[in-house]
Design a protein around this motif. Structure first.
Motif, mmCIF file in Angstrom:
data_model
loop_
_atom_site.group_PDB
_atom_site.id
_atom_site.type_symbol
_atom_site.label_atom_id
_atom_site.label_comp_id
_atom_site.label_asym_id
_atom_site.label_seq_id
_atom_site.Cartn_x
_atom_site.Cartn_y
_atom_site.Cartn_z
ATOM 1 N N LEU A 29 0.826 -1.209 0.000
ATOM 2 C CA LEU A 29 0.000 0.000 0.000
ATOM 3 C C LEU A 29 0.863 1.263 0.000
ATOM 4 O O LEU A 29 0.553 2.229 -0.700
ATOM 5 C CB LEU A 29 -0.923 -0.010 1.227
ATOM 6 C CG LEU A 29 -2.070 -1.017 1.198
ATOM 7 C CD1 LEU A 29 -2.830 -1.002 2.516
ATOM 8 C CD2 LEU A 29 -3.023 -0.702 0.050
ATOM 9 N N VAL A 30 1.947 1.249 0.790
ATOM 10 C CA VAL A 30 2.828 2.428 0.839
ATOM 11 C C VAL A 30 3.483 2.664 -0.515
ATOM 12 O O VAL A 30 3.511 3.801 -1.026
ATOM 13 C CB VAL A 30 3.886 2.245 1.945
ATOM 14 C CG1 VAL A 30 4.973 3.310 1.828
ATOM 15 C CG2 VAL A 30 3.235 2.333 3.312
ATOM 16 N N LEU A 31 4.020 1.608 -1.121
ATOM 17 C CA LEU A 31 4.678 1.759 -2.425
ATOM 18 C C LEU A 31 3.676 2.195 -3.488
ATOM 19 O O LEU A 31 3.995 3.027 -4.348
ATOM 20 C CB LEU A 31 5.343 0.445 -2.823
ATOM 21 C CG LEU A 31 6.504 -0.003 -1.930
ATOM 22 C CD1 LEU A 31 7.039 -1.350 -2.394
ATOM 23 C CD2 LEU A 31 7.627 1.038 -1.945
ATOM 24 N N LEU A 32 2.484 1.654 -3.440
ATOM 25 C CA LEU A 32 1.460 2.063 -4.394
ATOM 26 C C LEU A 32 1.088 3.523 -4.192
ATOM 27 O O LEU A 32 0.939 4.281 -5.172
ATOM 28 C CB LEU A 32 0.226 1.173 -4.236
ATOM 29 C CG LEU A 32 -0.967 1.508 -5.137
ATOM 30 C CD1 LEU A 32 -0.588 1.361 -6.605
ATOM 31 C CD2 LEU A 32 -2.158 0.623 -4.801
ATOM 32 N N ALA A 33 0.962 3.930 -2.909
ATOM 33 C CA ALA A 33 0.616 5.330 -2.631
ATOM 34 C C ALA A 33 1.717 6.276 -3.111
ATOM 35 O O ALA A 33 1.426 7.326 -3.707
ATOM 36 C CB ALA A 33 0.365 5.515 -1.132
ATOM 37 N N ILE A 34 2.988 5.926 -2.872
ATOM 38 C CA ILE A 34 4.092 6.787 -3.322
ATOM 39 C C ILE A 34 4.126 6.854 -4.843
ATOM 40 O O ILE A 34 4.343 7.924 -5.438
ATOM 41 C CB ILE A 34 5.425 6.254 -2.764
ATOM 42 C CG1 ILE A 34 5.454 6.389 -1.236
ATOM 43 C CG2 ILE A 34 6.594 7.019 -3.362
ATOM 44 C CD1 ILE A 34 6.700 5.823 -0.602
ATOM 45 N N THR A 35 3.900 5.707 -5.498
ATOM 46 C CA THR A 35 3.902 5.696 -6.962
ATOM 47 C C THR A 35 2.782 6.558 -7.522
ATOM 48 O O THR A 35 3.000 7.354 -8.451
ATOM 49 C CB THR A 35 3.749 4.243 -7.464
ATOM 50 O OG1 THR A 35 4.814 3.455 -6.939
ATOM 51 C CG2 THR A 35 3.793 4.192 -8.977
ATOM 52 N N LEU A 36 1.590 6.417 -6.962
ATOM 53 C CA LEU A 36 0.471 7.239 -7.433
ATOM 54 C C LEU A 36 0.708 8.721 -7.149
ATOM 55 O O LEU A 36 0.382 9.575 -7.983
ATOM 56 C CB LEU A 36 -0.825 6.768 -6.769
ATOM 57 C CG LEU A 36 -1.310 5.368 -7.163
ATOM 58 C CD1 LEU A 36 -2.561 4.991 -6.356
ATOM 59 C CD2 LEU A 36 -1.606 5.288 -8.654
ATOM 60 N N ALA A 37 1.290 9.008 -5.966
ATOM 61 C CA ALA A 37 1.584 10.405 -5.638
ATOM 62 C C ALA A 37 2.624 10.987 -6.604
ATOM 63 O O ALA A 37 2.503 12.133 -7.047
ATOM 64 C CB ALA A 37 2.079 10.502 -4.205
ATOM 65 N N THR A 38 3.646 10.188 -6.945
ATOM 66 C CA THR A 38 4.657 10.654 -7.897
ATOM 67 C C THR A 38 4.033 10.933 -9.255
ATOM 68 O O THR A 38 4.318 11.955 -9.892
ATOM 69 C CB THR A 38 5.765 9.599 -8.041
ATOM 70 O OG1 THR A 38 6.338 9.348 -6.752
ATOM 71 C CG2 THR A 38 6.844 10.080 -8.991
ATOM 72 N N GLY A 39 3.173 10.032 -9.729
ATOM 73 C CA GLY A 39 2.499 10.266 -11.000
ATOM 74 C C GLY A 39 1.605 11.490 -10.965
ATOM 75 O O GLY A 39 1.563 12.271 -11.926
ATOM 76 N N ALA A 40 0.888 11.662 -9.846
ATOM 77 C CA ALA A 40 0.010 12.827 -9.729
ATOM 78 C C ALA A 40 0.813 14.125 -9.703
ATOM 79 O O ALA A 40 0.421 15.127 -10.319
ATOM 80 C CB ALA A 40 -0.850 12.699 -8.465
ATOM 81 N N ILE A 41 1.951 14.109 -8.996
ATOM 82 C CA ILE A 41 2.808 15.302 -8.955
ATOM 83 C C ILE A 41 3.342 15.626 -10.339
ATOM 84 O O ILE A 41 3.360 16.796 -10.775
ATOM 85 C CB ILE A 41 3.959 15.086 -7.954
ATOM 86 C CG1 ILE A 41 3.416 15.045 -6.523
ATOM 87 C CG2 ILE A 41 5.007 16.184 -8.090
ATOM 88 C CD1 ILE A 41 4.439 14.641 -5.496
ATOM 89 N N TYR A 42 3.771 14.600 -11.081
ATOM 90 C CA TYR A 42 4.317 14.822 -12.421
ATOM 91 C C TYR A 42 3.254 15.425 -13.341
ATOM 92 O O TYR A 42 3.516 16.399 -14.072
ATOM 93 C CB TYR A 42 4.831 13.507 -12.996
ATOM 94 C CG TYR A 42 5.354 13.615 -14.402
ATOM 95 C CD1 TYR A 42 6.639 14.073 -14.648
ATOM 96 C CD2 TYR A 42 4.555 13.275 -15.496
ATOM 97 C CE1 TYR A 42 7.132 14.194 -15.931
ATOM 98 C CE2 TYR A 42 5.033 13.393 -16.783
ATOM 99 C CZ TYR A 42 6.320 13.844 -17.003
ATOM 100 O OH TYR A 42 6.783 13.969 -18.285
#
Length: 442
Positions: free
Chosen positions: A11-24
């Motif tokens: 869940l943490v890795l998925l959240a960081i990945t989604l957050a990175t994509g959203a930031i980009y």
């Protein structure tokens, strides 16, 4: 590591990945492509050289300065037609280029910019652009740095999560072991007190529930034992009174004899009920039942059904081997199933057994009316009998199958009901190997 940690980690890795994509995506919409900004920072030296050295020259010196830079710089600065590049650009980039801005080409490790918009550098300079290439742009390095940043953030998030989940996982395992032991009949099993604060209230509720269930079951067993023992005294008095009554004058009359015979049968029925109740209560204390190594084939051959009009057959394979169990109890379970089949069979019933790897399968089949699918679980409960109109075989107390199921369970096995190839009901017993049975009992 425990499953709880891996779920949190995912869940943490998925959240960081989604957050990175959203930031980009957000930065791209608001400020432009972040990758282009990285490339611009890496090409800052060449951009500075163009803007602060080459562009600062007058009209007569602009081209000579450009040539000097070409001689000493590792980068390449070429003049190209503006019209050749415009079709390859997006609308936004095209407008930026026409306005005199620098367009970064991160993949080509270069940038583009118009020479000028007024033709002041040289004749026709407004229709040309300067293409800088072979610049020290390394997007892979920038992405690697971002990946390292991503990994460090994930690591410092997962370390405390790992510590937290490990404590809770141990607590959950302890609680799970307690519930398994309680479900298998260890009514003294309780959750230990050294549990995480978030699990402790749940463990306390489990313990309270276990205490209440233990009290209810113990009260039920005490009631059954007390009733069974107390019934023996009036039954014995009834038997004694019947014996005395037979010696009285007039008892030789046929009508009186029939009444006495009916009373004898009722007394025997009561004695059977008491014995069944006592057997059922004894099965609640499996530690009092000694186990030994049993040859299964001779045990099954010794199990004979009660007298019946239906034909009985037995099929046993030669590789049944031995099991670890209590012979009298296991024989009682098989005898109860055979008695049940004998009661309901029309023309035939059968006993069969075979081994398949570590498991032994025992089937009792009959060609009777069968057991409805909706009632197959209930018939193993005490005092449950199927309601059948005009069923001459429906007598009994509903304890035989309950004793059978409990006895098989104490041997680490299971008993189920299905449709029989003979047309009636099939009672199937599955017993594990002797080693597995020993492990389950001890």
């Amino acid at each position: 590591m425990n499953r709880l940690f891996w779920r949190f980690a995912a869940l943490v890795l998925l959240a960081i990945t989604l957050a990175t994509g959203a930031i980009y995506i957000t930065f791209s919409l608001l400020f432009g492509d972040p990758l282009e900004e990285m490339a611009r920072r890496q090409a800052a030296g060449q951009i500075f050289l163009l803007e602060q050295y080459i562009d600062q020259a007058g009209a007569d010196e602009w081209l000579p300065r450009l040539n000097k830079v070409r001689e000493v710089s590792a980068a390449s600065f070429e003049l190209e037609p503006l019209a050749a590049l415009l079709p390859r650009l997006s609308a936004r980039q095209r407008q930026q280029l026409l306005d005199g801005d620098i367009i970064i080409d991160a993949g080509g490790k270069g940038f583009y910019r118009r020479v000028d918009r007024d033709g002041n550098r040289y004749i026709g300079s407004e229709a040309e652009l300067i293409h800088a290439s072979h610049l020290p742009i390394n997007i892979a390095q920038a992405l690697g740095m971002e990946a390292i940043r991503f990994a460090l953030i994930a690591l410092f998030l997962l370390l405390p999560i790992g510590w937290w989940t490990q404590r809770h996982w141990r607590g959950l395992l302890s609680l799970s072991r307690m519930t398994d032991a309680f479900g298998q009949g260890d009514l003294a099993a309780r959750a230990c007190g050294h549990l995480p604060s978030s699990i402790a209230p749940l463990a306390e509720r489990f313990n309270q529930m276990a205490d209440r269930i233990s009290e209810l079951l113990e009260a039920r067993r005490d009631l059954l034992r007390s009733v069974s023992h107390e019934l023996r005294t009036p039954i014995a008095r009834m038997e004694f009174s019947l014996e005395l009554l037979r010696d009285q004058p007039g008892t030789e009359l046929p009508g009186v004899q029939r009444r006495l015979q009916a009373m004898d049968e009722d007394v025997e029925e009561l004695k059977t009920l008491v014995n069944e109740l006592l057997t059922l209560t004894q099965l609640d204390h499996p530690s009092a039942l000694p186990a030994q190594l049993l040859a299964l084939a001779p045990l099954l051959e010794s199990c004979t059904p009660p007298p019946a009009t239906a034909r009985y057959s037995r099929t046993l394979t030669a590789d049944l081997g031995e099991i670890h169990g209590q012979g009298r109890l296991l024989a009682r379970a098989i005898h109860n199933l055979l008695g049940n089949a004998a009661k309901y069979a029309h023309a035939e019933f059968a006993l069969s057994a075979f081994r398949d790897g570590e498991r032994i399968y025992i089937h009792v089949d009959d060609d009777g009316p069968g057991v409805p699918a909706s009632a197959r679980a209930r018939v193993f409960e005490p005092f449950v009998r199927l309601e059948r109109e005009q069923d001459h075989a429906s007598n009994g107390f509903g304890l035989g199958l309950a004793i059978c199921a409990k006895a098989i369970q104490l041997h680490g096995g299971s008993v189920t009901i299905s449709d029989s190839p003979l047309g009636g009901a099939r009672f199937s017993i599955v017993l594990e190997s002797a080693l597995n049975t020993t492990d389950r009992r001890h």
